[in-house]
Design a protein around this motif. Structure first.
Motif, PDB file in Angstrom:
ATOM      1  N   ILE A   7       0.535  -1.011  -0.369  1.00 41.65           N
ATOM      2  CA  ILE A   7       0.186   0.026  -0.306  1.00 41.65           C
ATOM      3  C   ILE A   7       0.576   1.561  -0.303  1.00 41.65           C
ATOM      4  N   ARG A   8       2.525   0.978   0.382  1.00 45.51           N
ATOM      5  CA  ARG A   8       3.334   2.352  -0.379  1.00 45.51           C
ATOM      6  C   ARG A   8       4.130   1.941  -1.444  1.00 45.51           C
ATOM      7  N   ASP A   9       5.294   2.829  -1.297  1.00 42.98           N
ATOM      8  CA  ASP A   9       5.359   2.767  -2.313  1.00 42.98           C
ATOM      9  C   ASP A   9       7.173   2.314  -2.181  1.00 42.98           C
ATOM     10  N   ILE A  10       6.918   0.656  -2.269  1.00 50.61           N
ATOM     11  CA  ILE A  10       8.114   0.011  -2.265  1.00 50.61           C
ATOM     12  C   ILE A  10       8.257  -0.823  -3.248  1.00 50.61           C
ATOM     13  N   HIS A  12       5.687 -18.836  17.454  1.00 52.91           N
ATOM     14  CA  HIS A  12       6.490 -17.987  17.903  1.00 52.91           C
ATOM     15  C   HIS A  12       8.096 -17.844  16.466  1.00 52.91           C
ATOM     16  N   GLU A  13       7.798 -18.678  15.916  1.00 51.67           N
ATOM     17  CA  GLU A  13       9.150 -18.187  14.549  1.00 51.67           C
ATOM     18  C   GLU A  13       8.209 -17.346  13.939  1.00 51.67           C
ATOM     19  N   GLN A  14       7.004 -17.556  13.507  1.00 52.70           N
ATOM     20  CA  GLN A  14       6.148 -16.726  13.010  1.00 52.70           C
ATOM     21  C   GLN A  14       6.267 -15.541  13.234  1.00 52.70           C
ATOM     22  N   ASP A  15       6.069 -15.022  14.759  1.00 53.58           N
ATOM     23  CA  ASP A  15       6.784 -13.724  15.051  1.00 53.58           C
ATOM     24  C   ASP A  15       8.034 -13.252  15.011  1.00 53.58           C
ATOM     25  N   VAL A  16       9.170 -13.875  15.182  1.00 50.65           N
ATOM     26  CA  VAL A  16       9.957 -13.122  15.135  1.00 50.65           C
ATOM     27  C   VAL A  16      10.425 -12.876  13.318  1.00 50.65           C
ATOM     28  N   ALA A  17      10.353 -13.712  12.635  1.00 48.44           N
ATOM     29  CA  ALA A  17      10.814 -13.546  11.175  1.00 48.44           C
ATOM     30  C   ALA A  17       9.504 -12.454  11.042  1.00 48.44           C
ATOM     31  N   VAL A  18       8.406 -12.307  11.310  1.00 47.48           N
ATOM     32  CA  VAL A  18       7.259 -10.955  11.302  1.00 47.48           C
ATOM     33  C   VAL A  18       8.660  -9.250  11.278  1.00 47.48           C
ATOM     34  N   ARG A  19       8.746  -9.114  12.524  1.00 49.71           N
ATOM     35  CA  ARG A  19       9.136  -8.068  13.175  1.00 49.71           C
ATOM     36  C   ARG A  19      10.950  -8.252  12.713  1.00 49.71           C
ATOM     37  N   LYS A  20      11.171  -8.706  11.895  1.00 49.29           N
ATOM     38  CA  LYS A  20      12.277  -9.105  10.914  1.00 49.29           C
ATOM     39  C   LYS A  20      12.175  -8.643   9.927  1.00 49.29           C
ATOM     40  N   LEU A  21      10.877  -8.661   8.757  1.00 52.26           N
ATOM     41  CA  LEU A  21      10.275  -8.597   8.111  1.00 52.26           C
ATOM     42  C   LEU A  21      10.069  -7.096   8.145  1.00 52.26           C
ATOM     43  N   ALA A  22       8.645  -6.293   9.205  1.00 51.94           N
ATOM     44  CA  ALA A  22       8.942  -5.324   9.503  1.00 51.94           C
ATOM     45  C   ALA A  22       9.936  -4.187   9.439  1.00 51.94           C
ATOM     46  N   ASN A  23      11.293  -4.836   9.985  1.00 53.86           N
ATOM     47  CA  ASN A  23      12.393  -3.624  10.006  1.00 53.86           C
ATOM     48  C   ASN A  23      13.059  -2.967   8.327  1.00 53.86           C
ATOM     49  N   VAL A  24      12.648  -4.578   7.939  1.00 56.99           N
ATOM     50  CA  VAL A  24      13.017  -4.712   6.102  1.00 56.99           C
ATOM     51  C   VAL A  24      12.649  -3.303   5.619  1.00 56.99           C
ATOM     52  N   LEU A  25      11.139  -3.766   5.837  1.00 62.76           N
ATOM     53  CA  LEU A  25       9.851  -2.465   5.312  1.00 62.76           C
ATOM     54  C   LEU A  25      10.317  -1.263   5.763  1.00 62.76           C
ATOM     55  N   ARG A  26      10.815  -1.447   6.794  1.00 63.63           N
ATOM     56  CA  ARG A  26      10.870  -0.277   7.478  1.00 63.63           C
ATOM     57  C   ARG A  26      11.951   1.045   6.619  1.00 63.63           C
ATOM     58  N   ALA A  27      13.080  -0.134   6.436  1.00 65.44           N
ATOM     59  CA  ALA A  27      14.166   0.661   5.970  1.00 65.44           C
ATOM     60  C   ALA A  27      14.051   1.439   4.566  1.00 65.44           C
ATOM     61  N   LEU A  28      13.148   0.283   4.339  1.00 65.40           N
ATOM     62  CA  LEU A  28      13.152   0.429   2.906  1.00 65.40           C
ATOM     63  C   LEU A  28      11.944   1.732   2.718  1.00 65.40           C
ATOM     64  N   CYS A  29      11.087   2.211   3.250  1.00 66.02           N
ATOM     65  CA  CYS A  29      10.667   3.554   3.347  1.00 66.02           C
ATOM     66  C   CYS A  29      11.152   4.775   3.639  1.00 66.02           C
ATOM     67  N   HIS A  30      12.673   4.547   4.071  1.00 62.09           N
ATOM     68  CA  HIS A  30      13.465   5.735   4.637  1.00 62.09           C
ATOM     69  C   HIS A  30      14.674   6.140   3.801  1.00 62.09           C
TER      70      HIS A  30
END
Length: 499
Positions: free
Chosen positions: A436-439, A481-499
């Motif tokens: 939903i963002r220009d990524i 619990h494995e999904q939780d760790v991975a989703v948080r990592k992915l959030a960091n990845v997408l956050r970095a691409l938006c800045h």
């Protein structure tokens, strides 16, 4: 004697762990042979005595003698009584001698391939996610598989069949498995199958390749869903077929657009490819009226319906819709199923349920690919199905996957809502996320991979340019619990691409 650099080269070669499986004398022999091939040892050059070389290398004299004897037998060296061993003159005629391994072949020069070979290579093939990293689509959970039951059934097979289980399987597949498959798809998928119509294969990709090459000629057109499973499109492209995209909506393939495209000049097509039970990648289910319309289209045109029922076992709301093949009284449907996703990828067993006239041609064509599937896994799987273990395992995993789907949906809403939107699928093993963002999609997929996360980008699944970028997330192979760790990592990845 060898120069110091040559001696060190031999030592390095025989000490390399890559060559550790070779006997010591073979390592010495091949190290010296490589020096000759590379032109490091000139023709007529004397070799160290076996005693001297053995002392320098710290090996026995018998080891060096064995190496020299093999080099002599292969024509690389000459052995003269009283004079010693020398590089043979015949070595001068070896192709590429005197050139380094990097320069003897132009490694950047593209090999001359056939048009089909070029298409296959350019497609990049179908990349399997070998390690179950989050969130690789289509990867099942294997840690819950009942290995003890499988092992017990395999022992029964070996005890009953003995050495017969070590022979070739019939190209069509073992009769016991074909019977078990027919019974299963008739009961669970509403199919119209008999054992003589089942062809056992190694993968659904093999089935798609057979359909592409046996049913249609290069240059002919095939209608495909848009977006579509990438393995299907690549199989059709490699066979030289022209893929004609047909758009989708929430009820699956737009059959009205299929009929419209069929009337266009020069747009006659002999087949249509469908994933009707759970469309890949959107998750849509093809509505009943559209299934019947596709069947009528195939009847009128004497065309073929290629139905890939790749993960129909995993439906999480109500009963799954019956397969198209079971509705097709005109026998124009080829039904493809696989146990790779419902059991485990290493099993390598898939199948087709074929119209009677196609059984012999498909079976013969299959022998040109790999001949047959291994008998022992086939016979073990037959017992696994007959004993009710397959059904029990699917029911267990259906509950596990439904929970993991819900967990992933919650985690995406919690951590990725600023970047993607998603719809919770009613079935399957993966969830589609749309930006939903220009990524940049390619950059997001690559960055995620570097962070230990496997995603499948959506762009490569579309033929048209009218689509949103995003990715698929597989949820089957990873606990909450494995999904939780991975989703948080992915959030960091997408956050970095938006800045």
């Amino acid at each position: 004697m060898f120069k110091h650099a040559q001696l060190e080269s031999v030592k390095a070669w025989i000490g390399d762990p890559v060559h550790g499986a070779l006997p010591l004398h073979a390592r010495v022999q091949r190290a010296i042979r490589q020096l000759i091939l590379d032109g490091v040892l000139d023709v007529g050059r004397p070799l160290p005595s076996s005693r001297a070389l053995a002392k320098s290398l710290g090996v026995s004299r018998d080891t060096v003698e064995s190496a020299y004897s093999q080099l002599h037998a292969e024509g690389f060296i000459e052995r003269r009584v009283g004079s010693g061993s020398f590089v043979s003159e015949r070595a001068q005629r070896l192709p590429g001698r005197g050139k380094s391994r990097e320069t003897s072949v132009d490694r950047k020069a593209a090999p001359r391939l056939s048009q089909r070979g070029t298409a296959m290579f350019d497609s990049g093939g179908v990349r399997d996610f070998l390690a179950p990293r989050p969130f690789a689509p289509g990867v099942p959970e294997t840690r819950n598989f009942p290995l003890q039951t499988w092992e017990r059934l395999e022992r029964q097979v070996l005890k009953e069949y003995g050495s017969l289980a070590l022979l070739h399987s019939p190209p069509q597949g073992m009769e016991a498995l074909r019977q078990a498959i027919a019974d299963h798809v008739n009961l669970e998928r509403g199919a119209r199958a008999t054992p003589d119509r089942v062809l056992v294969l190694t993968s659904s990709q093999q089935a798609l390749t057979l359909c592409a090459t046996v049913l249609l000629d290069a240059g002919e057109r095939i209608f495909i869903e848009d977006p579509v499973y990438h393995g299907a499109r690549k199989a059709f492209d490699a066979a030289g077929l022209e893929c004609v995209p047909v758009p989708l909506d929430e009820d699956g393939l737009r059959v009205d657009r299929l009929l419209e495209a069929s009337k266009a000049p020069g747009n006659a097509a002999g087949a249509v490819f469908l994933t009707p039970s759970h469309q890949f990648p959107t998750g849509a289910t093809l509505a009943l009226d559209r299934r019947l319309a596709v069947i009528e289209w195939a009847r009128q045109r004497q065309g073929w319906i290629i139905e890939d029922d790749y993960d129909s076992e995993f439906h999480y709301a109500g009963k799954p819709t019956a397969c198209v093949q079971g509705l097709d009284a005109h026998e124009r449907t080829i039904y493809i199923g696989t146990f790779t996703k419902s059991l485990f990828p290493g099993l390598r067993i898939a199948y087709m349920v074929l119209p009677p006239p196609l059984v012999a041609p498909m079976t013969v064509a299959r022998t040109l690919l790999d001949g047959h599937s291994a008998p022992i896994p086939q016979l073990t799987l037959a017992r696994f199905i007959e004993g009710g273990h397959f059904g029990a395992h699917v029911r267990t995993m259906r509950a596990v996957y439904a929970e993991r789907r819900d967990v992933l949906a919650r985690l995406v809403r919690q951590h990725l809502a600023d970047y993607v939107e998603t719809r919770v699928p009613a079935g399957g093993m993966q969830m589609q996320c749309v930006f939903i963002r220009d990524i940049p999609e390619r950059e997001a997929v690559d960055s995620a991979r570097r962070a230990g996360i496997d995603l499948l980008g959506l762009t490569a699944l579309h033929m048209s340019h009218e689509h949103k970028a995003g990715f698929l997330m597989g949820f089957a192979a990873h606990a909450p619990h494995e999904q939780d760790v991975a989703v948080r990592k992915l959030a960091n990845v997408l956050r970095a691409l938006c800045h």
